[in-house]
Design a protein around this motif. Structure first.
Motif, PDB file in Angstrom:
ATOM      1  N   GLN A  83      -8.658 -14.598   2.849  1.00  0.00           N
ATOM      2  CA  GLN A  83      -7.828 -13.889   4.165  1.00  0.00           C
ATOM      3  C   GLN A  83      -7.557 -12.106   3.620  1.00  0.00           C
ATOM      4  OE1 GLN A  83      -6.032 -15.685   6.123  1.00  0.00           O
ATOM      5  NE2 GLN A  83      -6.865 -16.775   5.030  1.00  0.00           N
ATOM      6  N   PRO A  84      -8.258 -11.052   5.284  1.00  0.00           N
ATOM      7  CA  PRO A  84      -8.084 -10.175   4.384  1.00  0.00           C
ATOM      8  C   PRO A  84      -7.023  -9.061   4.003  1.00  0.00           C
ATOM      9  CG  PRO A  84      -7.714 -10.885   7.401  1.00  0.00           C
ATOM     10  CD  PRO A  84      -7.934 -12.058   6.253  1.00  0.00           C
ATOM     11  N   PRO A  85      -7.078  -8.428   3.356  1.00  0.00           N
ATOM     12  CA  PRO A  85      -6.399  -7.422   3.654  1.00  0.00           C
ATOM     13  C   PRO A  85      -5.047  -6.894   4.481  1.00  0.00           C
ATOM     14  CG  PRO A  85      -7.647  -6.096   3.227  1.00  0.00           C
ATOM     15  CD  PRO A  85      -8.024  -7.460   3.874  1.00  0.00           C
ATOM     16  N   PRO A  86      -3.559  -6.768   4.741  1.00  0.00           N
ATOM     17  CA  PRO A  86      -2.722  -6.351   5.774  1.00  0.00           C
ATOM     18  C   PRO A  86      -2.810  -4.888   6.232  1.00  0.00           C
ATOM     19  CG  PRO A  86      -1.413  -6.690   3.631  1.00  0.00           C
ATOM     20  CD  PRO A  86      -2.477  -7.468   3.576  1.00  0.00           C
ATOM     21  N   THR A  87      -2.860  -4.827   7.175  1.00  0.00           N
ATOM     22  CA  THR A  87      -3.043  -3.690   7.875  1.00  0.00           C
ATOM     23  C   THR A  87      -2.119  -3.006   8.845  1.00  0.00           C
ATOM     24  OG1 THR A  87      -3.432  -4.554  10.079  1.00  0.00           O
ATOM     25  CG2 THR A  87      -5.664  -3.933   8.637  1.00  0.00           C
ATOM     26  N   LEU A 125     -11.682  -0.110   9.261  1.00  0.00           N
ATOM     27  CA  LEU A 125     -10.681   1.400   8.259  1.00  0.00           C
ATOM     28  C   LEU A 125     -10.115  -0.054   6.288  1.00  0.00           C
ATOM     29  CD1 LEU A 125      -9.280   3.549  10.393  1.00  0.00           C
ATOM     30  CD2 LEU A 125     -12.070   3.318   9.954  1.00  0.00           C
ATOM     31  N   THR A 126      -9.771  -0.446   6.959  1.00  0.00           N
ATOM     32  CA  THR A 126      -9.250  -1.543   5.536  1.00  0.00           C
ATOM     33  C   THR A 126     -10.014  -1.413   4.993  1.00  0.00           C
ATOM     34  OG1 THR A 126      -6.903  -1.521   7.244  1.00  0.00           O
ATOM     35  CG2 THR A 126      -7.071  -3.205   4.697  1.00  0.00           C
ATOM     36  N   ALA A 127     -11.152  -2.658   5.589  1.00  0.00           N
ATOM     37  CA  ALA A 127     -11.661  -3.182   4.561  1.00  0.00           C
ATOM     38  C   ALA A 127     -12.823  -1.967   4.157  1.00  0.00           C
ATOM     39  CB  ALA A 127     -12.208  -3.961   5.657  1.00  0.00           C
ATOM     40  N   ALA A 151      -9.541   9.157   7.377  1.00  0.00           N
ATOM     41  CA  ALA A 151      -9.094   7.635   7.211  1.00  0.00           C
ATOM     42  C   ALA A 151      -8.328   7.189   6.616  1.00  0.00           C
ATOM     43  CB  ALA A 151     -10.478   6.444   7.039  1.00  0.00           C
ATOM     44  N   THR A 152      -8.200   7.661   4.817  1.00  0.00           N
ATOM     45  CA  THR A 152      -7.431   7.393   4.119  1.00  0.00           C
ATOM     46  C   THR A 152      -6.566   7.813   4.379  1.00  0.00           C
ATOM     47  OG1 THR A 152      -9.709   6.974   2.592  1.00  0.00           O
ATOM     48  CG2 THR A 152      -7.552   7.179   1.459  1.00  0.00           C
ATOM     49  N   VAL A 153      -6.590   8.741   4.852  1.00  0.00           N
ATOM     50  CA  VAL A 153      -4.557   9.624   5.239  1.00  0.00           C
ATOM     51  C   VAL A 153      -4.177   8.955   5.861  1.00  0.00           C
ATOM     52  CG1 VAL A 153      -3.783  11.616   5.718  1.00  0.00           C
ATOM     53  CG2 VAL A 153      -5.505  11.705   4.242  1.00  0.00           C
ATOM     54  N   LEU A 154      -4.599   8.357   7.181  1.00  0.00           N
ATOM     55  CA  LEU A 154      -4.370   8.165   8.250  1.00  0.00           C
ATOM     56  C   LEU A 154      -3.517   6.745   8.120  1.00  0.00           C
ATOM     57  CD1 LEU A 154      -3.643   8.126  11.370  1.00  0.00           C
ATOM     58  CD2 LEU A 154      -5.901   7.114  11.730  1.00  0.00           C
ATOM     59  N   LEU A 155      -4.488   5.994   6.761  1.00  0.00           N
ATOM     60  CA  LEU A 155      -4.196   4.637   6.959  1.00  0.00           C
ATOM     61  C   LEU A 155      -2.766   4.506   5.805  1.00  0.00           C
ATOM     62  CD1 LEU A 155      -7.224   2.548   5.863  1.00  0.00           C
ATOM     63  CD2 LEU A 155      -5.641   1.886   7.371  1.00  0.00           C
ATOM     64  N   GLY A 156      -2.527   5.652   4.333  1.00  0.00           N
ATOM     65  CA  GLY A 156      -0.858   5.870   4.523  1.00  0.00           C
ATOM     66  C   GLY A 156      -1.097   5.092   2.445  1.00  0.00           C
ATOM     67  N   PRO A 157      -0.738   5.523   1.833  1.00  0.00           N
ATOM     68  CA  PRO A 157      -0.715   4.358   0.616  1.00  0.00           C
ATOM     69  C   PRO A 157      -0.101   2.889   0.799  1.00  0.00           C
ATOM     70  CG  PRO A 157       1.598   5.900   0.550  1.00  0.00           C
ATOM     71  CD  PRO A 157       0.753   5.286   2.154  1.00  0.00           C
TER      72      PRO A 157
END
Length: 320
Positions: free
Chosen positions: A241-245, A261-263, A314-320
């Motif tokens: 299962q892919p991680p939640p976005t 982006l999550t992957a 992108a990492t900043v955009l995804l947040g913690p």
């Protein structure tokens, strides 16, 4: 039993790849019934069994796939990705004598005699496999096809770099190549006398398989081209299962780009992303291009391939 496939020089030139939705349906049914398959498919099998239990032709399917598999269930694909309906039409058109011979060979004369008459059985089998595909395979076919397509792309690069010899050498540990001959399972049982398969001028079709994994399957009585079904690379990722976005980001850029982006917290190739997300490599490339133009993905070329990684933005955009 070891199998020796003899290929003339002309037939080596006709080695090609294909993906078979019918074969995956048959092998999926077999795995769901507890014959063959692997623990990697355990989650899918758990969901498939109650669905399969409602199939009205389950006794007939169980009889056909419970032991050796009759060759008529696996017509050699004529194109790289045949439509399921075309494969089912070819199965339905199996000559009655071939049906009878294959059933007797695979199941034994006594068990074969208990099967319906060919004219009735072939129609019932194709109808049952159509329903099984729609209920068990179709919901996952996008991800499955991404795994199979990625494997074919990988093998094509091996063929370019290493030729036919390199292709066969890396296909599977149970496959050995010597001039003009392929020996399947010979490394496992070198003392056994091999069964000989003649390609008869039609060449050889190599088919990556999800539900055949981790085994190699050879059609020992091909009507047209000889076939080898081998375990597709990346099957272990198929049911992950892919991680939640983040929900807000998904709403803005769409679920596929958010999932990309999550992957890409780790470097991944285009085929690996396609496998993980269950989309085609060409779709991944299009989304990566848009994300790269937005400064959210960086790409490093490695020979004929490439590695992708999300940027700090992108990492900043995804947040913690």
């Amino acid at each position: 039993m070891s199998v020796e496939i003899r290929l003339s020089a002309a037939e080596v030139a006709r080695v090609r790849f294909a993906v078979s939705p019918l074969a995956e349906t048959v092998l999926g049914v077999r795995a769901a019934l507890g014959h063959g398959g692997h623990a990697v498919h355990r989650g899918w099998v758990r969901e498939a069994r109650p669905v399969l239990a409602a199939e009205p032709e389950l006794p007939l399917l169980r009889a056909l796939v419970g032991g050796c598999l009759p060759s008529f269930l696996f017509p050699a694909p004529r194109v790289r990705l045949p439509a399921l309906d075309d494969e089912l039409a070819e199965l339905r058109a199996t000559p009655h004598a071939v049906y009878a011979t294959e059933c007797a060979t695979a199941l034994g004369a006594r068990s074969a005699a208990r099967l319906p008459d060919p004219s009735c059985a072939l129609s019932r089998i194709t109808g049952a496999l159509r329903r099984c595909h729609d209920r068990l395979i179709a919901p996952h076919w996008g991800r499955m096809r991404a795994v199979l397509d990625a494997d074919v792309s990988k093998r094509a690069l091996v063929l370019i770099d290493g030729g036919v010899e390199g292709l066969f050498a890396g296909l599977h540990g149970d496959i050995a190549w010597r001039e003009g001959e392929l020996l399947v399972h010979g490394r496992r049982r070198p003392e056994a006398s091999p069964c000989t398969v003649e390609a008869c001028g039609h060449g050889l079709v190599l088919l990556p398989s999800v539900f055949g994994w981790p085994d190699v399957l050879v059609d020992q009585s091909p009507v047209t081209a000889a076939t080898i079904r081998y375990p597709a690379h990346g099957v272990g990722l198929l049911w992950e299962q892919p991680p939640p976005t983040p929900g807000g980001l998904e709403a803005v850029m769409g679920p596929t780009r958010a999932a990309l982006l999550t992957a890409l917290a780790e470097p991944l190739t285009t085929p690996a992303l396609a496998t993980r997300l269950g989309v085609t490599p060409s779709a991944v490339s299009q989304h990566l291009g848009a994300l790269r133009n937005a400064g959210l993905v960086s790409t490093q070329r490695l020979g004929r391939g490439a590695l992708h990684l999300r940027t700090e933005r992108a990492t900043v955009l995804l947040g913690p």
